[in-house]
Structures are given as C-alpha cells and as structure tokens.
Scaffold this active site. Structure first.
Site, mmCIF file in Angstrom:
data_model
loop_
_atom_site.group_PDB
_atom_site.id
_atom_site.type_symbol
_atom_site.label_atom_id
_atom_site.label_comp_id
_atom_site.label_asym_id
_atom_site.label_seq_id
_atom_site.Cartn_x
_atom_site.Cartn_y
_atom_site.Cartn_z
ATOM 1 N N ALA A 184 0.854 -1.191 0.000
ATOM 2 C CA ALA A 184 0.000 0.000 0.000
ATOM 3 C C ALA A 184 0.886 1.234 0.000
ATOM 4 C CB ALA A 184 -0.903 0.005 1.227
ATOM 5 N N GLY A 240 23.224 -2.054 10.231
ATOM 6 C CA GLY A 240 22.127 -1.156 10.547
ATOM 7 C C GLY A 240 20.927 -1.364 9.636
ATOM 8 N N HIS A 243 20.419 -17.974 47.235
ATOM 9 C CA HIS A 243 21.706 -18.666 47.183
ATOM 10 C C HIS A 243 21.533 -20.151 46.878
ATOM 11 C CE1 HIS A 243 25.924 -19.139 48.082
ATOM 12 N NE2 HIS A 243 25.642 -20.174 48.849
HETATM 13 P P1 NDP Z 1 22.955 -1.196 14.808
HETATM 14 O O1 NDP Z 1 22.631 0.226 14.525
HETATM 15 O O2 NDP Z 1 22.791 -1.733 16.156
HETATM 16 O O3 NDP Z 1 24.466 -1.466 14.357
HETATM 17 C C1 NDP Z 1 24.934 -1.142 13.099
HETATM 18 C C2 NDP Z 1 26.417 -1.479 13.055
HETATM 19 O O4 NDP Z 1 26.893 -1.334 11.725
HETATM 20 C C3 NDP Z 1 27.243 -0.555 13.921
HETATM 21 O O5 NDP Z 1 28.272 -1.314 14.497
HETATM 22 C C4 NDP Z 1 27.778 0.454 12.916
HETATM 23 O O6 NDP Z 1 28.999 1.020 13.279
HETATM 24 C C5 NDP Z 1 27.977 -0.413 11.703
HETATM 25 N N1 NDP Z 1 27.913 0.347 10.457
HETATM 26 C C6 NDP Z 1 26.960 1.212 10.076
HETATM 27 N N2 NDP Z 1 27.234 1.705 8.858
HETATM 28 C C7 NDP Z 1 28.393 1.134 8.465
HETATM 29 C C8 NDP Z 1 29.195 1.274 7.308
HETATM 30 N N3 NDP Z 1 28.860 2.084 6.322
HETATM 31 N N4 NDP Z 1 30.322 0.534 7.246
HETATM 32 C C9 NDP Z 1 30.692 -0.287 8.251
HETATM 33 N N5 NDP Z 1 29.964 -0.449 9.367
HETATM 34 C C10 NDP Z 1 28.830 0.264 9.487
HETATM 35 O O7 NDP Z 1 22.098 -2.011 13.732
HETATM 36 P P2 NDP Z 1 21.766 -3.552 13.589
HETATM 37 O O8 NDP Z 1 21.663 -3.770 12.126
HETATM 38 O O9 NDP Z 1 22.695 -4.405 14.369
HETATM 39 O O10 NDP Z 1 20.342 -3.658 14.252
HETATM 40 C C11 NDP Z 1 19.276 -2.809 13.804
HETATM 41 C C12 NDP Z 1 18.275 -2.610 14.911
HETATM 42 O O11 NDP Z 1 17.539 -3.801 15.089
HETATM 43 C C13 NDP Z 1 18.890 -2.303 16.258
HETATM 44 O O12 NDP Z 1 19.020 -0.930 16.433
HETATM 45 C C14 NDP Z 1 17.936 -2.900 17.233
HETATM 46 O O13 NDP Z 1 17.055 -1.906 17.656
HETATM 47 C C15 NDP Z 1 17.202 -3.958 16.450
HETATM 48 N N6 NDP Z 1 17.613 -5.300 16.914
HETATM 49 C C16 NDP Z 1 17.342 -5.676 18.202
HETATM 50 C C17 NDP Z 1 17.739 -6.917 18.656
HETATM 51 C C18 NDP Z 1 17.467 -7.301 20.068
HETATM 52 O O14 NDP Z 1 16.646 -6.665 20.717
HETATM 53 N N7 NDP Z 1 18.139 -8.319 20.605
HETATM 54 C C19 NDP Z 1 18.426 -7.866 17.788
HETATM 55 C C20 NDP Z 1 18.661 -7.374 16.469
HETATM 56 C C21 NDP Z 1 18.251 -6.144 16.062
HETATM 57 P P3 NDP Z 1 29.118 2.325 14.214
HETATM 58 O O15 NDP Z 1 28.866 1.842 15.613
HETATM 59 O O16 NDP Z 1 30.536 2.743 14.010
HETATM 60 O O17 NDP Z 1 28.135 3.304 13.732
#
Ligand code: NDP
Length: 457
Positions: A114, A261, A438
């Site tokens: 949609a 991400g 404990h």
């Molecule tokens: P996150 O935002 O947690 O992590 C993204 C990672 O990718 C970071 O380490 C970031 O580095 C890196 N990154 C981003 N852009 C680049 C780039 N261009 N080149 C290299 N590295 C890069 O996203 P996720 O994909 O891990 O998860 C997405 C969302 O999903 C989370 O925010 C969370 O809310 C949700 N999630 C929750 C879970 C749970 O509750 N257990 C499990 C899985 C997902 P830097 O730190 O340097 O920016």
C-alpha cells in the site's frame, strides 16, 4: 465525509497488527495491508528465527558441559537440513496465528503493498484505492548495506535464515546487535567466523565495560573479532568471496553478511509527497502521540526510528489506539526500556551506561559505579573460562539505581525482572535489603557493597 474504513494500517508487523486488533476491538472498521509475510520482521526474519538459532547454537557448549559433569555425551556436526525446515515450519505456524488474529478481530487483510495517495487514501499494488479516516504507517525497516565494491555478493539478516546450506566460513561486518548476535550464532553452529567492526569496541552506545567483556569472551571462544577493520572490496572467485580489508589484507570466505544497521521502510511510500515530514534516514517524524505532520496519518514502530524494538512498537500501537479511538491521549514512555543482546555470553541492560553517567554526573551530582566479575559455578565446574559481569550505576545522593548491565547466561530473562525496580526508581538500599537467593549468579546484584569508583565525585 464517509470513508471505506476508520483505520487503514500499512504493515503487518508487531506494531501494525496490535494497533489493528485493538482498534477493531474498540468498534473501529479496520483494514491492514502487508506486502510480504504477516508477522513482520520480528516473527519472519528477526527476533523469532534468530532466537531459535541462538538456542540451536548453544547445544555444543551444553554437551561439553554435560561431559564435564560426568555424562557420556558426544556432539556431532550441526545439521542445517534438519533445523532449517523445522524453523520455517514454526515461522509458518506463527504467521498463521497472526492471520487468525486479524480475521477473528474482523480486520480485513490485504496481501498487497500500500502506498499513500493523499491524507485519507491508500493505493494498493492491485490498483485499488481505499479511503480511511486514519492511516497508520507501520512498515518497519530494511537492512542497510554500504556501497562497497562487490556488495552484490553479500547477504544480510534477511537472507541468513533462507540459506540453502551453512557456509564453512563467514565474514560478518558491523558491530551492533545483529552483527554481534550472528557472529555468536554462526560460531556456535560450527561456522568459522570473522567479524569486522570499524570502531574501537562493538555494541557502541551500550555500556562500554559490558561490551568489552562480551568482545573478550567472543574472542576467547574462537571468533576472529577484528576491531578497527572494514571492507574495501569483495571479489567473487572460484575459491569463494575474496575480501580486501581497508588495511590491504585479503582473506577468502564462503559468505559475507552485512549487519550494518537498518533504515526505515519509507521509500516510494508517497509520504513526503502528501506532506509527511521525514528525517535524515527517511524515518517518519512523529510527536509523542505518534502523529505525523499530516493529522490523519500516524506512524509506529521501526519506521519512526525511536527505539527499534518489538515491545516498543507494540506499546506505540496501543498508545495510538488509546489516543485516537478511546479519546485518551497517551504518549509512549520511552524511558528505561530494558533490552537484551543475544550474544554468547548474553547481555541484559537497562538505564544509564557508564559513558552516559558522565553527563548525568555533571548536572545531577556524583554517580557510584558498582561492578563485579566472577566465574559462574556451573560453567566454572565444567572448565569454561567465561565470567559473569555485572554493573550497577547509582545516584550517590538520591541513591536511585540509574542503570543495570548484566553479561551472563540468562541475562535477557534477568533484565526483564531487574528492569522493574529500576523503572520504579528503586534505590541501592532497596536492592541491598532484598535477601540474596543462594546459590545463584543473580545474588551478586544485592551484595555489591562498595563502589569500584565514583563518577564526578
Ligand atoms: P545497529 O545500529 O545496532 O548497528 C549497526 C552497526 O553497523 C554498527 O556497528 C555500525 O557502526 C555499523 N555500520 C553502520 N554503517 C556502516 C558502514 N557504512 N560501514 C561499516 N559499518 C557500518 O544495527 P543492527 O543492524 O545491528 O540492528 C538494527 C536494529 O535492530 C537495532 O538498532 C535494534 O534496535 C534492532 N535489533 C534488536 C535486537 C534485540 O533486541 N536483541 C536484535 C537485532 C536487532 P558504528 O557503531 O561505528 O556506527
């Protein structure tokens, strides 16, 4: 003006389905469109299959521990061909439950994409226009892969559950929830894992001491975690995917997965065209009641990029229904949301990190930091080196526990409970006057007597 529906929900994930069901129960005429599979990311290609894989990946250690406790047990290789169809059958079952929830609550479901045509109209991919008094955008997010040469040969968390066979070796790029969880899962399943994270410590934004503890444990388990590392290019060769890192080194992997991400799924939705304000990442900008800049259009869940967690999306969906269909304006409380990262060891966390406590201390006064690290009885007996790590942050004057971080088996379950007193504003003394249980690991939570240091003291 009359409309086809009181509410049209776009997206059949956690937030959308909950809002549709509860609005319908309030007497609203509701429809919902989903372009992929009912249940959304959490059920179909996120939390649920991930957690099943977390369970699957933990059995090798369990068998090892069983041997140490005197059992004649042995572990062979993990058979993806046995696990995969069972996992997908479970996802099919859950999708069926989601469909039934909609049906039994008189929500009309459209298996179609949609897009928004105007403030009260959506156009389905079938060509049909449908009008509604309110539109709720709950389209979630999609994985983001950086623009790297050879990225077309890589997979994301969307594809990892669908692989025909497990790779012998994998490079996982990223240091967040998804990358770190899958590094541990794949390692546990017997895959040779390398993880590249571009920064100095994985799980940026979480408590750094806890993240460091997890990273050290991952390395000692055999994951090749490389910090300050990133991909320059990927070339497909007969031997596999040849990855050149930014430092010039090369290595060949069977698969490369990006966990870098997620971006809000607003592309091509027609939102900006009808006047809905979007943020820098394409997220739908909303007020405390999840209302967008177009009064009839609301948005909940990951598409708004507030706190991207299933239970938060569900709460946002319910608050939307309270506000719009029950005449009870309800903002969503985004404070002190506990969460878990299903790495091995597991991480449960709520509230202030030590890094955030520096700013807190500058305005509110000193923060006491209590930490403990110890060998757990069960795994210690089995000869495993891993240690439990716990941290509490406490306002020195008010005595309130501001943050709680647990790295240990079962941390996800524990933080659900520890999240309650922290949310209630419990003090350190409330923790301490609770009698220890404990012998458990969690008893240390109520026996940490002396701060290891004080921030802003
Ligand atoms: P996150 O935002 O947690 O992590 C993204 C990672 O990718 C970071 O380490 C970031 O580095 C890196 N990154 C981003 N852009 C680049 C780039 N261009 N080149 C290299 N590295 C890069 O996203 P996720 O994909 O891990 O998860 C997405 C969302 O999903 C989370 O925010 C969370 O809310 C949700 N999630 C929750 C879970 C749970 O509750 N257990 C499990 C899985 C997902 P830097 O730190 O340097 O920016």
């Amino acid at each position: 003006m009359s409309f086809d529906y009181d509410l049209f929900v776009i997206g059949g994930g956690s937030g959308g389905v909950r809002a549709a069901r509860v609005a319908s129960a309030e007497g609203a005429k509701v429809a919902l469109a989903e372009e992929y599979r009912m249940g959304g990311t959490c059920v179909i290609r996120g939390c649920v299959p991930k957690k099943l894989m977390v369970f699957a990946s933990g059995y090798k250690d369990l068998v090892h521990d069983a041997q140490a406790y005197g059992w004649e047990a042995s572990v062979g290789d993990f058979d993806w061909d046995v696990f995969r169809p069972k996992m997908h059958a479970e996802l099919d079952r859950l999708e069926g439950i989601y469909r039934n929830i909609l049906k039994s609550n008189n929500v009309e479901a459209f298996d179609a994409r949609a897009e928004i045509k105007d403030a009260h109209t959506v156009t389905l991919s079938t060509g049909q226009d449908i009008t509604a008094k309110h539109i709720l955008v709950a389209t979630g997010g999609t994985p983001f892969t950086p623009d790297v040469e050879g990225a077309e040969h890589t997979i994301t968390s969307n594809e990892i559950f669908l692989q025909e066979k497990l790779p012998g070796s994998i490079l996982i790029v990223g240091g967040g929830f998804i990358a770190s969880e899958f590094a541990c899962i794949m390692h546990g399943l017997g895959v040779k894992v390398t993880q590249f994270y571009r920064g100095e410590m994985i799980l940026r934004g979480f408590d750094k001491g806890s993240a460091t503890h997890i990273a050290d444990a991952m390395k000692s388990r055999g994951i090749d975690l490389q910090l300050g590392a990133d991909v320059a290019k990927i070339v497909k060769t007969d031997a596999g995917l040849e990855v050149t890192a930014k430092d010039g080194s090369t290595q060949v992997f069977d698969a490369v997965m990006y966990g870098t991400g997620r971006v809000p799924a607003t592309k091509g939705m027609g939102l900006a065209e009808v006047g809905v304000n979007l943020g820098r990442k394409g997220e739908v900008l909303v007020d405390a009641y999840s209302q967008t800049s177009v009064p009839s259009i609301y948005a909940v869940g990951d598409v708004t990029d507030r706190i991207n967690l299933t239970p938060v999306a569900i709460r946002e969906g319910m608050a939307f229904v309270e506000t719009v269909f029950k005449a009870n304006p309800t903002p969503v409380d985004h404070e002190l949301v506990p969460s878990a990262v299903f790495t091995q060891p597991e991480f449960g966390t709520t509230g202030l990190t030590e890094e955030e406590a520096v700013d807190y201390a500058a305005t509110h006064g000193p923060v006491e930091v209590y930490t403990t690290a110890f060998k757990a009885m069960q795994s210690g007996f089995a000869g495993r080196e891993n240690k439990v790590f716990m941290k509490l942050l406490v306002d020195q004057h008010k005595r309130t526990v501001l943050g709680c971080h647990l790295v240990m088996d079962g941390a996800g379950e524990l933080i659900q409970l520890a999240g309650i007193p922290v949310k209630m504003g419990a003090t350190k003394e409330d923790f301490d006057r609770t009698c220890a249980v404990h012998p458990t690991m969690a008893e240390e939570l109520v026996t940490m007597k002396t701060p290891s240091h004080v921030i802003g003291g």
